[in-house]
Design a protein around this motif. Structure first.
Motif, short mmCIF file in Angstrom:
data_model
loop_
_atom_site.label_atom_id
_atom_site.label_comp_id
_atom_site.label_asym_id
_atom_site.label_seq_id
_atom_site.Cartn_x
_atom_site.Cartn_y
_atom_site.Cartn_z
N ALA A 1 0.85 -1.19 0.00
CA ALA A 1 0.00 0.00 0.00
C ALA A 1 0.88 1.23 0.00
O ALA A 1 2.04 1.19 0.33
CB ALA A 1 -0.91 -0.01 1.22
N ASN B 1 0.75 5.70 0.64
CA ASN B 1 0.07 6.95 0.92
C ASN B 1 0.93 8.06 0.37
O ASN B 1 2.03 8.30 0.83
CB ASN B 1 -0.11 7.12 2.44
CG ASN B 1 -0.93 8.35 2.78
OD1 ASN B 1 -1.04 9.27 1.97
ND2 ASN B 1 -1.50 8.36 3.96
N SER C 1 -4.31 4.54 1.01
CA SER C 1 -3.81 3.31 1.65
C SER C 1 -4.41 3.12 3.04
O SER C 1 -4.58 1.99 3.50
CB SER C 1 -2.29 3.34 1.74
OG SER C 1 -1.86 4.43 2.53
#
Length: 260
Positions: free
Chosen positions: A40, A42, A73
């Motif tokens: 993930a 961000n 995320s």
């Protein structure tokens, strides 16, 4: 089949490929993780994602997308344990018992939309590919250009080292939030030689993943965009590439580029 790969190590130069946005590049190391772990990113934070999802879970409500339109995320981490993949139907669904008790209406609306879009895409693609090329990997599905590819991606036996370019594999790895697309160096160069907007280019991709031509044409444009992002022509790419895009493939939904 219980492993997800490619935890992404993002630098402050990592920027989404978005319409009208600036372009940047990030590379990340490939790390083996359990089926409870998630790659993930961000874009608003310099982060290394390691460890179990349980430890990363965002307990407070969050915005579904970043300012650049990428799926947040934090939303993925927060709801990952609440989404299951039915092995019989091959569809994602929500486990109401594990939803965060403070989930907001905005979050749930986005969650429903992402799951619905992923289910549509997954169902359409599975109908077009040989069953041997499809493998469930925990709560995700790998569709490879061959049974061997599907097995390797699902089992993480294709682990690579950063700064080393490889031929790579061609595959789709579908999650409830979106898809991870891998393109081998050979296929990438072939698409580049034929021209990403040509029927031949779409056919080259459709032929190995069982996609319909309209679907493949959209994927080709994403591959071209990633090539533009890294400043390397597809005809000269030194290795296979892999990147994510959000469910429904909205404009600006391409993110998390890596070399294979």
């Amino acid at each position: 089949m219980s492993h997800l790969k490619n935890n992404l190590v993002f630098s402050s130069l990592t920027i989404l490929l978005v319409t009208g946005g600036s372009l940047g590049l990030a590379q990340s190391a490939h790390n083996k993780v359990s089926s409870q772990k998630l790659e993930a990113k961000n874009v608003n934070q310099v982060s290394n994602y390691f460890g179990d999802i349980d430890l990363l879970t965002v307990s407070q409500p969050t915005t579904p997308t970043t300012n650049n339109g990428q799926i947040n995320s934090a939303l993925i981490n927060r709801f990952n344990n609440a989404v299951i993949l039915d092995s019989k139907t091959g569809q994602f669904s929500i486990n109401q018992k594990t939803l965060p008790i403070n989930a907001t209406k905005l979050e749930l609306t986005e969650l429903d939309k992402l799951i619905s879009q992923s289910n549509v895409s997954l169902k359409q693609t599975i109908l077009e590919v040989p069953k041997a090329n499809v493998m469930q990997d925990g709560n995700s599905v790998v569709i490879g250009d061959s049974p061997k590819t599907a097995e390797e991606i699902a089992s993480d036996s294709q682990a690579t080292l950063i700064t080393i370019y490889h031929e790579g594999k061609t595959y789709l790895h579908t999650y409830w939030w979106g898809t991870r697309l891998g393109v081998s160096r050979t296929l990438g160069r072939k698409i580049g030689q034929k021209g990403v907007h040509s029927a031949e280019a779409a056919g080259a991709l459709a032929g190995v993943l069982g996609l319909k031509l309209p679907q493949a044409a959209v994927y080709c444009s994403f591959i071209s965009g990633v090539s533009y992002l890294i400043g390397t022509a597809l005809t000269k790419t030194p290795g296979g590439i892999v990147f994510n895009f959000t469910a429904g493939m909205p404009s600006g939904g391409v993110w998390g580029f890596e070399w294979q």
